[in-house]
Design a protein around this motif. Structure first.
Motif, PDB file in Angstrom:
ATOM      1  N   PRO A   1      37.008   6.941 -15.643  1.00 32.97           N
ATOM      2  CA  PRO A   1      36.221   8.268 -15.757  1.00 32.97           C
ATOM      3  C   PRO A   1      34.908   7.059 -14.864  1.00 32.97           C
ATOM      4  O   PRO A   1      34.125   6.925 -15.100  1.00 32.97           O
ATOM      5  N   SER A   2      33.969   8.711 -14.411  1.00 31.63           N
ATOM      6  CA  SER A   2      32.777   8.659 -13.010  1.00 31.63           C
ATOM      7  C   SER A   2      31.949   8.526 -14.762  1.00 31.63           C
ATOM      8  O   SER A   2      31.345   9.763 -15.578  1.00 31.63           O
ATOM      9  N   TYR A   3      31.800   6.902 -15.319  1.00 31.32           N
ATOM     10  CA  TYR A   3      30.322   6.973 -16.478  1.00 31.32           C
ATOM     11  C   TYR A   3      28.440   6.377 -16.051  1.00 31.32           C
ATOM     12  O   TYR A   3      28.687   6.930 -14.782  1.00 31.32           O
ATOM     13  N   GLU A   4      27.915   6.967 -16.302  1.00 34.58           N
ATOM     14  CA  GLU A   4      26.678   7.618 -16.017  1.00 34.58           C
ATOM     15  C   GLU A   4      26.082   6.114 -15.389  1.00 34.58           C
ATOM     16  O   GLU A   4      25.429   6.404 -14.596  1.00 34.58           O
ATOM     17  N   THR A   5      26.561   5.023 -16.256  1.00 36.48           N
ATOM     18  CA  THR A   5      25.497   4.082 -15.632  1.00 36.48           C
ATOM     19  C   THR A   5      27.556   2.658 -15.247  1.00 36.48           C
ATOM     20  O   THR A   5      28.123   3.120 -15.854  1.00 36.48           O
ATOM     21  N   SER A   6      27.744   2.233 -14.342  1.00 41.70           N
ATOM     22  CA  SER A   6      27.996   0.956 -13.594  1.00 41.70           C
ATOM     23  C   SER A   6      28.075  -0.116 -15.124  1.00 41.70           C
ATOM     24  O   SER A   6      29.315  -0.479 -14.935  1.00 41.70           O
ATOM     25  N   LEU A   7      26.548   0.191 -15.725  1.00 42.10           N
ATOM     26  CA  LEU A   7      27.333  -1.350 -17.057  1.00 42.10           C
ATOM     27  C   LEU A   7      28.221  -0.627 -18.344  1.00 42.10           C
ATOM     28  O   LEU A   7      28.759  -1.327 -19.203  1.00 42.10           O
ATOM     29  N   GLU A   8      28.002   0.621 -18.229  1.00 37.81           N
ATOM     30  CA  GLU A   8      29.520   1.505 -19.585  1.00 37.81           C
ATOM     31  C   GLU A   8      30.461   1.316 -19.330  1.00 37.81           C
ATOM     32  O   GLU A   8      30.869   1.696 -17.998  1.00 37.81           O
ATOM     33  N   ILE A   9      31.196   0.380 -20.082  1.00 34.27           N
ATOM     34  CA  ILE A   9      32.216   0.313 -20.610  1.00 34.27           C
ATOM     35  C   ILE A   9      32.712   0.742 -21.806  1.00 34.27           C
ATOM     36  O   ILE A   9      33.857  -0.148 -22.079  1.00 34.27           O
ATOM     37  N   PRO A  10      32.778   2.357 -22.137  1.00 36.39           N
ATOM     38  CA  PRO A  10      33.424   3.052 -23.238  1.00 36.39           C
ATOM     39  C   PRO A  10      34.968   2.637 -23.065  1.00 36.39           C
ATOM     40  O   PRO A  10      35.606   3.121 -22.274  1.00 36.39           O
ATOM     41  N   GLU A  11      35.054   2.113 -24.565  1.00 40.06           N
ATOM     42  CA  GLU A  11      36.771   3.055 -24.985  1.00 40.06           C
ATOM     43  C   GLU A  11      36.647   4.249 -24.952  1.00 40.06           C
ATOM     44  O   GLU A  11      36.227   5.032 -25.092  1.00 40.06           O
ATOM     45  N   ILE A  12      38.490   4.352 -25.135  1.00 42.63           N
ATOM     46  CA  ILE A  12      38.886   5.635 -24.306  1.00 42.63           C
ATOM     47  C   ILE A  12      40.219   5.833 -26.303  1.00 42.63           C
ATOM     48  O   ILE A  12      41.034   5.399 -25.996  1.00 42.63           O
ATOM     49  N   ASN A  13      38.920   6.551 -26.610  1.00 45.54           N
ATOM     50  CA  ASN A  13      39.970   6.954 -27.634  1.00 45.54           C
ATOM     51  C   ASN A  13      41.634   8.245 -28.116  1.00 45.54           C
ATOM     52  O   ASN A  13      42.294   7.814 -28.865  1.00 45.54           O
ATOM     53  N   ALA A  14      40.922   9.151 -26.989  1.00 50.15           N
ATOM     54  CA  ALA A  14      42.455  10.040 -27.076  1.00 50.15           C
ATOM     55  C   ALA A  14      42.582  10.234 -25.546  1.00 50.15           C
ATOM     56  O   ALA A  14      41.303  10.619 -24.652  1.00 50.15           O
ATOM     57  N   MET A  15      43.785  11.096 -25.440  1.00 50.57           N
ATOM     58  CA  MET A  15      44.008  11.650 -24.058  1.00 50.57           C
ATOM     59  C   MET A  15      45.018  12.629 -23.994  1.00 50.57           C
ATOM     60  O   MET A  15      46.417  12.696 -24.722  1.00 50.57           O
ATOM     61  N   ILE A  16      44.930  14.039 -23.771  1.00 51.86           N
ATOM     62  CA  ILE A  16      46.033  14.766 -23.889  1.00 51.86           C
ATOM     63  C   ILE A  16      45.673  14.980 -22.278  1.00 51.86           C
ATOM     64  O   ILE A  16      45.464  15.374 -22.028  1.00 51.86           O
ATOM     65  N   ILE A  17      47.360  15.939 -21.652  1.00 48.26           N
ATOM     66  CA  ILE A  17      47.559  17.303 -21.125  1.00 48.26           C
ATOM     67  C   ILE A  17      47.216  18.439 -21.066  1.00 48.26           C
ATOM     68  O   ILE A  17      47.241  19.327 -22.129  1.00 48.26           O
ATOM     69  N   ASN A  18      46.172  18.876 -19.897  1.00 48.11           N
ATOM     70  CA  ASN A  18      46.203  20.192 -20.238  1.00 48.11           C
ATOM     71  C   ASN A  18      47.557  20.511 -18.998  1.00 48.11           C
ATOM     72  O   ASN A  18      47.652  20.983 -17.744  1.00 48.11           O
ATOM     73  N   PRO A  19      48.503  21.741 -20.095  1.00 54.02           N
ATOM     74  CA  PRO A  19      49.632  21.546 -18.807  1.00 54.02           C
ATOM     75  C   PRO A  19      49.487  23.427 -18.028  1.00 54.02           C
ATOM     76  O   PRO A  19      50.325  23.713 -16.946  1.00 54.02           O
ATOM     77  N   LYS A  20      47.997  24.217 -18.793  1.00 57.10           N
ATOM     78  CA  LYS A  20      48.219  24.770 -17.820  1.00 57.10           C
ATOM     79  C   LYS A  20      47.293  24.359 -15.630  1.00 57.10           C
ATOM     80  O   LYS A  20      48.024  25.381 -15.501  1.00 57.10           O
ATOM     81  N   ASP A  21      46.968  23.421 -15.962  1.00 59.29           N
ATOM     82  CA  ASP A  21      46.695  23.088 -14.648  1.00 59.29           C
ATOM     83  C   ASP A  21      46.525  21.642 -13.896  1.00 59.29           C
ATOM     84  O   ASP A  21      46.076  20.905 -13.291  1.00 59.29           O
ATOM     85  N   ASN A  22      47.439  21.289 -14.862  1.00 56.48           N
ATOM     86  CA  ASN A  22      47.846  20.027 -14.939  1.00 56.48           C
ATOM     87  C   ASN A  22      46.882  19.058 -14.975  1.00 56.48           C
ATOM     88  O   ASN A  22      46.663  18.350 -14.082  1.00 56.48           O
TER      89      ASN A  22
ATOM     90  N   LEU B   1      44.301  16.079 -17.008  1.00 64.15           N
ATOM     91  CA  LEU B   1      44.863  14.667 -18.179  1.00 64.15           C
ATOM     92  C   LEU B   1      42.869  15.028 -18.696  1.00 64.15           C
ATOM     93  O   LEU B   1      41.813  15.248 -18.529  1.00 64.15           O
ATOM     94  N   ILE B   2      43.396  15.175 -19.951  1.00 67.48           N
ATOM     95  CA  ILE B   2      41.791  15.265 -20.750  1.00 67.48           C
ATOM     96  C   ILE B   2      41.323  14.351 -21.518  1.00 67.48           C
ATOM     97  O   ILE B   2      42.180  13.296 -21.928  1.00 67.48           O
ATOM     98  N   VAL B   3      39.939  13.184 -21.720  1.00 65.07           N
ATOM     99  CA  VAL B   3      40.262  12.381 -22.043  1.00 65.07           C
ATOM    100  C   VAL B   3      38.654  12.253 -22.437  1.00 65.07           C
ATOM    101  O   VAL B   3      38.044  12.951 -22.160  1.00 65.07           O
ATOM    102  N   GLY B   4      38.733  11.050 -24.261  1.00 61.22           N
ATOM    103  CA  GLY B   4      37.339  11.504 -24.958  1.00 61.22           C
ATOM    104  C   GLY B   4      37.342   9.976 -25.219  1.00 61.22           C
ATOM    105  O   GLY B   4      38.254   9.365 -25.228  1.00 61.22           O
ATOM    106  N   GLY B   5      36.581   9.428 -25.908  1.00 62.42           N
ATOM    107  CA  GLY B   5      35.979   8.035 -26.002  1.00 62.42           C
ATOM    108  C   GLY B   5      34.649   7.719 -26.105  1.00 62.42           C
ATOM    109  O   GLY B   5      33.532   8.600 -26.268  1.00 62.42           O
TER     110      GLY B   5
END
Length: 302
Positions: A102-123, A125-129
């Protein structure tokens, strides 16, 4: 892997293959193990049938999230998502089809990704972390097209309401936010932390989305990390070595003992009746398998 690593292993994530015959599990060492459910559930299963058919290192950090599409297994490590073809994995080939960040605000940031789901309406990928934001990627192009900002602490979980085309996100900030996926705008915010649920501590609670108010609070000690609706029950796992079967009215009907002392992940394989199981993982190298949801049948072993 040595006995010390096995002792300190935690299973964070699980996903069943599209055919329902395989289970993928991710651990704190960045490894993904692939198990054959058809072998483990077969009448002539041996101890070997409960071991992985494939085990490989997918990421540098823990694999906090796994998700299956019709063709691929998606895995999330620290700040990156990789895709593995199910057809290739079953042939024991472990070359990633692609990896995206994902495009994070700083290149130093490496946040963990805790959750992923698919939006089947527009194919998409939704990611949160760990950067408190929701990132949306177009699955066709692999381009991250939107960022939803609003949470003030890291995001634990996501789900998608198909009829309303809404994204729901739950965060460490004690809020559940609801977003319109067509406009990417916030629709509602449920400030769960403002309600005195069982003395204000973390509690599993059931909410009515129309009135945005809690209807039941479940008397479960400690933090609950995953809850799943199944028929007339809510199945929940968290602190403590058991799966809780809760009724919508607020009572805990049963607590089913498990091997790990604390649980992170619960998954239901309802894709085909032949391999209909519940699998549970946590602070152990063992993943408990339930063929009848009232007791543990056996354990798979990383």
């Amino acid at each position: 892997m040595g006995p010390v690593e096995l002792l300190h292993m935690s299973v964070f994530s699980q996903s069943f293959s599209p055919c329902g015959r395989f289970l993928a599990a991710g651990n704190n060492y960045g490894e993904i193990a692939l198990f054959s459910l058809s072998a483990a559930l077969s009448p002539d299963a041996s101890e070997g049938s409960q071991k992985p058919i494939l085990n490989f290192t997918a990421h540098d950090g823990p694999v906090f999230s796994l998700l299956s599409t019709d063709t691929h297994l998606l895995s999330a490590g620290n700040g990156e998502i990789s895709a593995w073809s199910w057809a290739e994995l079953i042939k024991k080939s472990t070359k990633a089809a692609w990896t995206r960040k994902p495009s994070y605000e700083t290149s130093l940031e490496i946040p963990e990704i805790n959750a992923m789901i698919i939006n089947p309406k527009d194919n998409s990928l939704i990611v949160g972390g760990g950067d408190n934001n929701i990132h949306i990627m177009d699955m066709e192009t692999g381009i991250f097209k939107s960022v939803l900002k609003g949470h003030t602490d890291y995001i634990h979980c996501l789900c998608f309401k198909e009829r309303e085309e809404e994204i729901l996100s739950g965060g460490e900030d004690g809020a559940v936010r609801i977003w319109d996926s067509r406009t990417n705008r916030p629709v509602h915010c449920i400030e769960v932390f403002k309600y005195e649920l069982c003395g204000g501590g973390p509690s599993l609670s059931l909410w009515h989305l129309r009135s945005m108010s809690p209807t039941s609070v479940f008397p479960l000690p400690g933090c609950q990390r995953e809850a799943v609706f199944h028929q007339d029950l809510i199945m929940s796992v968290g602190e403590g070595p058991y799966v809780s079967h809760c009724l919508h009215g607020g009572t805990v009907k049963a607590q089913i003992p498990c091997t790990p002392s604390s649980l992170n992940t619960l998954a239901l394989n309802l894709k085909n009746t032949e391999h209909r199981v519940m699998t549970v993982g946590g602070s152990s190298h063992q993943i408990d398998v339930f063929t009848n949801f009232s007791y543990r049948a056996f354990s798979l072993s990383f």
